[in-house]
Design an enzyme around this catalytic site. Structure first.
Site, PDB file in Angstrom:
ATOM      1  N   TYR A  51       0.865  -1.189   0.000  1.00 46.36           N
ATOM      2  CA  TYR A  51       0.000   0.000   0.000  1.00 46.36           C
ATOM      3  C   TYR A  51       0.886   1.218   0.000  1.00 46.36           C
ATOM      4  O   TYR A  51       1.878   1.264   0.743  1.00 46.36           O
ATOM      5  CB  TYR A  51      -0.907   0.032   1.243  1.00 46.36           C
ATOM      6  CG  TYR A  51      -2.361  -0.113   0.867  1.00 46.36           C
ATOM      7  CD1 TYR A  51      -2.966   0.820   0.032  1.00 46.36           C
ATOM      8  CD2 TYR A  51      -3.123  -1.181   1.329  1.00 46.36           C
ATOM      9  CE1 TYR A  51      -4.286   0.690  -0.342  1.00 46.36           C
ATOM     10  CE2 TYR A  51      -4.452  -1.317   0.960  1.00 46.36           C
ATOM     11  CZ  TYR A  51      -5.031  -0.377   0.128  1.00 46.36           C
ATOM     12  OH  TYR A  51      -6.330  -0.517  -0.248  1.00 46.36           O
ATOM     13  N   GLU A  53      -0.350   4.927  -0.477  1.00 43.96           N
ATOM     14  CA  GLU A  53      -1.142   6.127  -0.779  1.00 43.96           C
ATOM     15  C   GLU A  53      -0.251   7.360  -0.759  1.00 43.96           C
ATOM     16  O   GLU A  53       0.594   7.519   0.125  1.00 43.96           O
ATOM     17  CB  GLU A  53      -2.287   6.262   0.219  1.00 43.96           C
ATOM     18  CG  GLU A  53      -3.412   5.303  -0.145  1.00 43.96           C
ATOM     19  CD  GLU A  53      -4.349   4.995   1.001  1.00 43.96           C
ATOM     20  OE1 GLU A  53      -3.975   5.260   2.145  1.00 43.96           O
ATOM     21  OE2 GLU A  53      -5.438   4.480   0.731  1.00 43.96           O
ATOM     22  N   ASP A 197      -8.117  12.261 -25.220  1.00 46.14           N
ATOM     23  CA  ASP A 197      -8.145  10.875 -24.731  1.00 46.14           C
ATOM     24  C   ASP A 197      -7.570  10.011 -25.848  1.00 46.14           C
ATOM     25  O   ASP A 197      -8.247   9.721 -26.845  1.00 46.14           O
ATOM     26  CB  ASP A 197      -9.590  10.487 -24.395  1.00 46.14           C
ATOM     27  CG  ASP A 197      -9.703   9.044 -23.907  1.00 46.14           C
ATOM     28  OD1 ASP A 197      -8.767   8.251 -24.137  1.00 46.14           O
ATOM     29  OD2 ASP A 197     -10.743   8.707 -23.310  1.00 46.14           O
ATOM     30  N   THR A 223      -5.154   5.077 -21.675  1.00 45.49           N
ATOM     31  CA  THR A 223      -5.009   3.780 -21.019  1.00 45.49           C
ATOM     32  C   THR A 223      -3.677   3.207 -21.495  1.00 45.49           C
ATOM     33  O   THR A 223      -3.093   3.685 -22.467  1.00 45.49           O
ATOM     34  CB  THR A 223      -6.172   2.826 -21.371  1.00 45.49           C
ATOM     35  OG1 THR A 223      -6.333   2.805 -22.784  1.00 45.49           O
ATOM     36  CG2 THR A 223      -7.455   3.255 -20.696  1.00 45.49           C
ATOM     37  N   LYS A 226      -3.773  -0.757 -24.628  1.00 47.64           N
ATOM     38  CA  LYS A 226      -4.293  -0.952 -25.997  1.00 47.64           C
ATOM     39  C   LYS A 226      -3.094  -0.966 -26.950  1.00 47.64           C
ATOM     40  O   LYS A 226      -2.270  -1.871 -26.845  1.00 47.64           O
ATOM     41  CB  LYS A 226      -5.324   0.139 -26.297  1.00 47.64           C
ATOM     42  CG  LYS A 226      -6.536   0.067 -25.341  1.00 47.64           C
ATOM     43  CD  LYS A 226      -7.631   1.020 -25.734  1.00 47.64           C
ATOM     44  CE  LYS A 226      -8.868   0.830 -24.876  1.00 47.64           C
ATOM     45  NZ  LYS A 226      -8.891   1.706 -23.670  1.00 47.64           N
ATOM     46  N   ARG A 232      -3.256  -3.418 -17.771  1.00 46.02           N
ATOM     47  CA  ARG A 232      -4.493  -2.644 -17.651  1.00 46.02           C
ATOM     48  C   ARG A 232      -4.270  -1.498 -16.684  1.00 46.02           C
ATOM     49  O   ARG A 232      -4.116  -1.703 -15.481  1.00 46.02           O
ATOM     50  CB  ARG A 232      -5.629  -3.528 -17.108  1.00 46.02           C
ATOM     51  CG  ARG A 232      -5.965  -4.742 -17.945  1.00 46.02           C
ATOM     52  CD  ARG A 232      -6.520  -4.365 -19.289  1.00 46.02           C
ATOM     53  NE  ARG A 232      -7.730  -3.581 -19.166  1.00 46.02           N
ATOM     54  CZ  ARG A 232      -8.937  -4.002 -19.509  1.00 46.02           C
ATOM     55  NH1 ARG A 232      -9.117  -5.199 -19.991  1.00 46.02           N
ATOM     56  NH2 ARG A 232      -9.985  -3.213 -19.373  1.00 46.02           N
TER      57      ARG A 232
END
Ligand code: DSN
Length: 414
Positions: A51, A53, A197, A223, A226, A232
């Protein structure tokens, strides 16, 4: 994956079946690809245990000495590759990244203007079934009825009358290039932010076969899975002045802890994308899409906008008297995987539209070239022509299996 097999044979077997399916099929979903084994290894690494953050040097948890170095390397690679002033590599995927951009720069109810979904736009660009179309005021431009291309004068007129606070350029089913320079001019004329985008075309931009939005857009979102061929995830690139707002919107605005295994895998993909081989890959993706489009046109298919200049093709099946969903299902039975899709001004509903969408990123990753695209075009034609003939479809499925096995997929063991 021997330990996975021992602990959870049920899921192991399904993963293995999916692996065989990915090896033995011709995958034409334009948003999918095959990542390298190096990307898979980073994704499946012990970084999943952490973790963290916050951001490098500004975390809410101790024990970040290696995570900080990893995230910093990935940010620097992304800045170098795209020539961006600031990059946030933490968004979980494209829709959360877009929501973070809107949250950072807009107030609730501000105008958000994007390409309409049935014309190739994305849900998260203000479509009504998405939060983005409810929390902000959606405004949509469309493509021209005849050419199926963006009509930049219509965009300008609409922007002037509706005064959006943000204009989005980008799509999921637009087979032509975007003129980011004109979008930038329109945004400036109306005092709007411009968000590009580039999720679908990031790899093509890196390869130099699509214009680059970075000089014209306030924010660029992509993203990473692709045409960029990473895990991902997503990244937000922006100018330095708005970086604090963007970072705050991603964390703590929208998300909690970043997925460090994904961050590292994005870094691996960015390193791979910096190579000369990746440039060749991007060029071949476009050449393959053109070859497939030419083959389909020669066989009497109607293509949205008459062809393609990127990685994707949308076929309007109206003249073949086959609906998109039935076509996509029959093609899948033949081992050719695509998705049904609306066409501009589609008289049919999105769940049963008139078209199918194809793309060449995944098949190009397997080393297929123009000759193979012609073969794939011939199979598509045969399946559509004999859509109710399961004997023909089963025969093609056998041919596709044998053919696919000759093209090793990166990351898969064949
Ligand atoms: N679902 C992606 C696509 O297929 O284009 C976009 O989010």
């Amino acid at each position: 994956m021997d330990e996975l097999e021992r602990v959870d044979p049920e899921l192991f077997n399904l993963i293995k079946q999916e692996e065989t399916y990915q090896i033995e099929s011709v995958r034409l979903i334009p948003s999918e690809n095959y990542v390298s084994r190096a990307v898979l290894q980073a994704t499946g690494s012990i970084l999943a245990n952490k973790y963290s953050e916050g951001y490098p040097g500004r975390r809410y948890y101790e024990g970040q000495q290696f995570i900080d170095q990893i995230e910093t390397i990935v940010i620097e690679r992304a800045k170098r590759l795209f020539g961006a002033e600031h990059v946030n590599v933490q968004p979980y995927s494209g829709t959360p990244a877009n929501l973070a951009v809107y949250t950072a720069l807009l107030k609730p109810g501000d105008g958000l203007m994007g390409l309409a979904l049935p014309h190739g736009g994305h849900l998260s660009h203000g479509w009504n079934v998405s939060l983005s179309g409810n929390f902000w005021r959606p405004i949509h431009y469309t493509v021209d009825r005849e050419t199926h291309r963006i009509d930049y004068e219509q965009v300008r007129r609409l922007a002037k009358s509706e005064r959006p606070r943000m204009i989005i350029t980008g799509a999921t089913a637009y087979p032509r290039q975007f003129d980011f320079k004109i979008f930038g001019e329109i945004a400036r004329e109306v005092g709007a932010y411009l968000l590009a985008d580039i999720s679908h075309i990031a790899g093509l931009i890196v390869a130099g076969v699509h214009p680059d939005p970075v000089p014209y857009a306030d924010v660029v979102m992509t993203t990473t899975h692709k045409t960029l061929r990473g895990p991902r995830g997503a990244m937000i690139l922006c100018r330095k002045e708005i970086a604090p707002q963007i970072d705050k919107a991603v964390f703590p605005g929208i998300q909690g802890g970043p997925h460090n295994h994904t961050t590292a895998a994005i870094g691996v993909a960015l390193k791979e994308a910096s190579s000369p081989e990746f440039k060749n890959y991007g060029c071949q993706v476009v050449r393959n899409a053109k070859a497939l489009a030419d083959e389909l046109l020669a066989r009497g298919f109607q293509l949205v906008s008459g062809g393609t200049d990127n990685h994707l093709i949308v076929i309007d099946l109206t003249n073949k008297q086959v609906i998109g969903r039935k076509a996509a299902q029959a093609l899948d039975r033949a081992g050719i995987v695509c998705n049904y899709n609306t066409i501009p001004y589609d008289p049919r509903k999105p769940f049963s539209p008139s078209g199918i969408r194809l793309g060449t990123p995944a098949v190009t990753s397997r080393g297929m070239k123009e000759q193979e695209m012609r073969q794939i075009g011939a199979w598509i034609d045969k399946v559509i022509a004999r859509i109710d003939d399961e004997t023909v479809i089963a025969r093609i499925a056998g041919e596709v299996r044998e053919f696919s096995r000759q093209f090793p997929a990166p990351g898969l063991i064949q």
